[in-house]
Motif scaffolding. Structure first.
Motif, short mmCIF file in Angstrom:
data_model
loop_
_atom_site.label_atom_id
_atom_site.label_comp_id
_atom_site.label_asym_id
_atom_site.label_seq_id
_atom_site.Cartn_x
_atom_site.Cartn_y
_atom_site.Cartn_z
N PHE A 100 0.80 -1.13 0.11
CA PHE A 100 0.04 0.18 -0.02
C PHE A 100 0.89 1.22 0.05
CE2 PHE A 100 -3.71 -2.53 2.22
CZ PHE A 100 -4.11 -2.83 1.03
N LEU A 101 1.99 1.36 0.85
CA LEU A 101 2.86 2.36 0.84
C LEU A 101 3.55 2.60 -0.32
CD1 LEU A 101 4.41 1.89 4.26
CD2 LEU A 101 2.63 3.74 3.57
N ASN A 102 3.82 1.69 -1.14
CA ASN A 102 4.69 1.74 -2.46
C ASN A 102 3.62 2.29 -3.74
OD1 ASN A 102 6.84 1.08 -1.39
ND2 ASN A 102 6.69 -1.23 -1.98
N MET A 134 -2.34 6.15 7.56
CA MET A 134 -1.74 7.17 8.59
C MET A 134 -0.36 7.32 8.24
SD MET A 134 -3.48 5.52 12.16
CE MET A 134 -3.09 4.05 11.92
N HIS A 135 0.38 6.62 7.44
CA HIS A 135 1.59 6.88 7.20
C HIS A 135 2.14 7.59 5.90
CE1 HIS A 135 2.18 4.24 10.71
NE2 HIS A 135 3.24 4.75 10.79
N ARG A 136 1.12 7.67 5.10
CA ARG A 136 1.48 8.13 3.51
C ARG A 136 0.89 9.70 3.89
NH1 ARG A 136 0.49 5.14 -1.49
NH2 ARG A 136 -0.13 6.91 -2.04
N THR A 137 1.65 10.52 3.14
CA THR A 137 1.54 12.06 3.39
C THR A 137 0.31 12.54 2.44
OG1 THR A 137 2.97 12.44 1.47
CG2 THR A 137 4.15 12.53 3.55
N GLU A 143 -9.62 9.94 7.96
CA GLU A 143 -10.37 9.67 9.17
C GLU A 143 -10.74 7.98 9.29
OE1 GLU A 143 -13.96 11.80 9.93
OE2 GLU A 143 -13.01 13.56 9.40
N ILE A 144 -9.91 7.44 10.10
CA ILE A 144 -9.86 5.99 10.37
C ILE A 144 -11.10 5.70 11.36
CG2 ILE A 144 -8.62 4.03 10.81
CD1 ILE A 144 -7.50 5.38 8.65
N PRO A 145 -11.89 4.89 11.06
CA PRO A 145 -12.96 4.74 11.86
C PRO A 145 -12.55 4.13 13.21
CG PRO A 145 -13.47 3.65 9.78
CD PRO A 145 -12.08 4.15 9.65
N SER A 146 -13.29 4.05 14.39
CA SER A 146 -12.58 3.71 15.73
C SER A 146 -13.05 1.97 15.60
CB SER A 146 -13.51 4.10 16.82
OG SER A 146 -14.99 3.72 16.71
N PHE A 147 -12.26 1.32 16.48
CA PHE A 147 -12.35 0.14 16.77
C PHE A 147 -13.86 -0.31 16.85
CE2 PHE A 147 -7.77 -0.24 17.23
CZ PHE A 147 -7.68 -1.35 16.75
N LEU A 148 -14.56 0.29 17.35
CA LEU A 148 -16.07 -0.03 17.96
C LEU A 148 -16.86 -0.07 16.52
CD1 LEU A 148 -18.26 -0.46 19.70
CD2 LEU A 148 -18.45 1.97 19.91
N GLU A 149 -16.37 0.89 15.68
CA GLU A 149 -17.20 0.96 14.11
C GLU A 149 -16.71 -0.37 13.34
OE1 GLU A 149 -17.60 4.91 12.25
OE2 GLU A 149 -16.26 5.40 13.89
#
Length: 200
Positions: A100-102, A134-137, A143-149
């Motif tokens: 994914f990062l590449n 989260m690591h890609r600029t 917004e990453i959903p919460s664990f609950l979602e």
């Protein structure tokens, strides 16, 4: 065209549901080319497009891509358990995150993520895509959903889900009734801390 937040949040929803099924309450649809479909669904490609893609408000077109080699991901079964604390699972997750990062841009990342999503373990996919976002600029603001979602079944008794599905599928949104989840479905009454469950 969907904004970047909508595009990736849609991919993180319901990981075991095929990607061609509309997301965001039927408002988001990924125009999945036949080459992206798994062997099981490929013979029905046109029928699936007609069945699911007609009413969506937002459609995300996807280019044809060269299929990545995902043989390394077979270590974690498609519907098996995934744990970042297991070394073999860590290696698989690391390789998927690297994949994914590449990717050179968010469009390419979307395409590869859609292809991968229906072929690897669901929680593994959610973990790897979340870490990569989260690591890609260029995707850091998604917004990453919460664990609950992402994993509601880990917080409440799974026996409640058939009731929720029934209510959500058969009843119009305005007429739905609330499904009560008793407090002891989330823990044990023997635990003193359970009295504070509401504030957790």
């Amino acid at each position: 065209m969907a904004d970047i937040n909508t595009r990736f949040r849609g991919l993180l929803q319901r990981p075991y549901e095929p990607t061609f099924v509309p997301k965001n309450n039927g408002q988001l649809y990924y125009d999945v080319p036949d080459s992206y479909l798994t062997d099981h669904y490929r013979p029905f490609g046109a029928a699936l497009q007609n069945r699911f893609g007609t009413n969506a408000q937002t459609r995300i077109p996807l280019p044809n891509i060269t299929a990545p080699d995902l043989a390394y991901a077979d270590v974690v079964g498609r519907r098996g358990g995934f744990s970042v604390f297991q070394p073999s699972h860590q290696r698989v997750a690391g390789q998927l995150i690297e994949e994914f990062l590449n990717q050179p841009n968010p469009d390419s990342l979307t395409a590869i993520a859609v292809f991968v999503r229906d072929r690897v373990n669901g929680p593994l996919f959610q973990y790897a895509l979340s870490v990569a976002l989260m690591h890609r600029t260029d995707t850091r603001d998604v917004e990453i959903p919460s664990f609950l979602e992402l994993f509601p079944d880990r917080y409440i008794d799974p026996a409640v889900f058939p009731q929720l599905r029934e209510e959500g599928t058969l009843v119009d949104q305005g007429d739905r009734r609330a499904i009560e989840i008793p407090m002891n479905f989330t823990a044990s009454d023997r635990v003193d801390e359970q009295r504070l469950a509401y504030w957790r």
